[in-house]
Design a protein around this motif. Structure first.
Motif, PDB file in Angstrom:
ATOM      1  N   SER A 270      33.690  46.589  15.865  1.00 13.38           N
ATOM      2  CA  SER A 270      32.352  46.412  15.446  1.00 13.38           C
ATOM      3  C   SER A 270      31.573  45.261  16.291  1.00 13.38           C
ATOM      4  N   TYR A 271      32.092  44.779  17.319  1.00 15.57           N
ATOM      5  CA  TYR A 271      31.753  43.616  18.125  1.00 15.57           C
ATOM      6  C   TYR A 271      32.224  43.598  19.373  1.00 15.57           C
ATOM      7  N   ASP A 272      31.332  42.967  20.312  1.00 21.55           N
ATOM      8  CA  ASP A 272      31.582  42.786  21.647  1.00 21.55           C
ATOM      9  C   ASP A 272      32.619  41.804  21.902  1.00 21.55           C
ATOM     10  N   SER A 273      33.725  42.129  22.711  1.00 22.51           N
ATOM     11  CA  SER A 273      34.624  41.117  23.369  1.00 22.51           C
ATOM     12  C   SER A 273      34.770  40.998  24.892  1.00 22.51           C
ATOM     13  N   ARG A 274      34.981  39.937  25.443  1.00 25.04           N
ATOM     14  CA  ARG A 274      34.976  39.720  26.776  1.00 25.04           C
ATOM     15  C   ARG A 274      36.340  40.033  27.465  1.00 25.04           C
ATOM     16  N   LYS A 275      36.468  40.838  28.527  1.00 24.06           N
ATOM     17  CA  LYS A 275      37.526  41.209  29.355  1.00 24.06           C
ATOM     18  C   LYS A 275      37.481  40.684  30.693  1.00 24.06           C
ATOM     19  N   PRO A 276      38.899  40.518  31.152  1.00 21.68           N
ATOM     20  CA  PRO A 276      38.874  40.009  32.509  1.00 21.68           C
ATOM     21  C   PRO A 276      38.930  41.379  33.305  1.00 21.68           C
ATOM     22  N   LEU A 277      38.307  41.305  34.503  1.00 22.19           N
ATOM     23  CA  LEU A 277      38.044  42.427  35.467  1.00 22.19           C
ATOM     24  C   LEU A 277      38.585  41.893  36.847  1.00 22.19           C
ATOM     25  N   GLN A 278      39.799  42.377  37.327  1.00 22.21           N
ATOM     26  CA  GLN A 278      40.128  42.053  38.744  1.00 22.21           C
ATOM     27  C   GLN A 278      39.617  42.530  39.818  1.00 22.21           C
ATOM     28  N   PHE A 279      39.076  41.860  40.836  1.00 20.93           N
ATOM     29  CA  PHE A 279      38.496  42.775  41.867  1.00 20.93           C
ATOM     30  C   PHE A 279      39.698  43.054  43.012  1.00 20.93           C
ATOM     31  N   TRP A 280      39.339  44.231  43.553  1.00 18.24           N
ATOM     32  CA  TRP A 280      40.270  44.694  44.388  1.00 18.24           C
ATOM     33  C   TRP A 280      39.178  44.681  45.671  1.00 18.24           C
ATOM     34  N   ILE A 281      39.895  44.772  46.962  1.00 20.04           N
ATOM     35  CA  ILE A 281      39.055  44.646  48.222  1.00 20.04           C
ATOM     36  C   ILE A 281      39.519  45.123  49.474  1.00 20.04           C
ATOM     37  N   ARG A 282      38.710  45.584  50.507  1.00 13.73           N
ATOM     38  CA  ARG A 282      39.590  46.115  51.483  1.00 13.73           C
ATOM     39  C   ARG A 282      38.485  45.884  52.729  1.00 13.73           C
ATOM     40  N   ASP A 283      38.870  45.754  54.023  1.00  8.08           N
ATOM     41  CA  ASP A 283      37.797  45.610  55.308  1.00  8.08           C
ATOM     42  C   ASP A 283      37.562  47.161  55.352  1.00  8.08           C
ATOM     43  N   LEU A 284      36.186  47.457  55.837  1.00  5.61           N
ATOM     44  CA  LEU A 284      35.803  48.754  56.252  1.00  5.61           C
ATOM     45  C   LEU A 284      35.906  48.909  57.623  1.00  5.61           C
TER      46      LEU A 284
END
Length: 197
Positions: free
Chosen positions: A183-197
């Motif tokens: 019933s409440y918000d909680s913080r989560k970690p989100l890992q970035f993935w990246i590539r060169d175009l």
């Protein structure tokens, strides 16, 4: 269910008309593991407004007839949430070089048909047309022993690596939402993935 699914880039009035359907798709797909997102249509409408106001955003829709069964979004990194762009401080990368592939949602019965690749292809083509040097997205990090983790769950890491993406060390965003059953918000970690175009 038709086997003739069409993938289209939506802009202008077509983008506006699809946003409530995109909101419902996000709420349905992200309710499952690993996001466990307890969304509301009101929040979704505010969130998705970014794609109406960002001049260089993109919405890619997958349609079975007239039904939107999948969607994928993207925008220049500097046009997106501050929590996400802040994850790049200290990486030496300029936000103006990065296109953010925000999310892809697809109903389960349509998976395994190559639509995930079509979503990335369309967004990466859009990013290159804008002159972006890199493409990035992020994925939530959940503990291996999380009680809601389904038995036999397989991550999408192999799919992402096959498209040339890799985790960017140290680029972890923190974002809050309400988990299913809470019933409440909680913080989560989100890992970035990246590539060169």
């Amino acid at each position: 269910m038709s086997s003739d699914v069409q993938v289209r880039v939506l802009t202008g009035a077509a983008l506006d008309a699809a946003l409530d359907d995109v909101a419902r798709l996000r709420m349905a797909v992200f309710r499952d593991w690993p996001y466990l997102y307890e969304g509301t249509l009101e929040y979704e409408r505010v969130y998705l407004r970014n794609y109406q106001t960002s001049e260089n955003s993109v919405l890619v829709g997958a349609f079975d007839g007239d039904d939107l069964i999948g969607a994928s979004t993207g925008a220049p990194m500097e046009d997106h949430a501050g929590e996400f762009s802040a994850a790049f401080s200290g990486t030496g990368l300029a936000l103006e070089d990065i296109f953010y592939c925000a999310e892809s949602v697809l109903l389960p019965e349509y998976r395994g048909r190559g639509l995930g690749h079509a979503f990335f292809d369309a967004r990466e083509t859009h990013a290159r047309a804008l002159g972006r040097a890199r493409s990035a997205f992020c994925s939530v990090v959940r503990p291996e022993d999380h009680p809601a983790r389904p038995a036999g769950y397989r991550t999408l890491d192999a799919f992402w690596r096959g498209r040339g993406y890799a985790p960017l060390p140290g680029a972890v965003a923190q974002f809050s939402w309400t988990d299913v059953g809470d019933s409440y918000d909680s913080r989560k970690p989100l890992q970035f993935w990246i590539r060169d175009l």
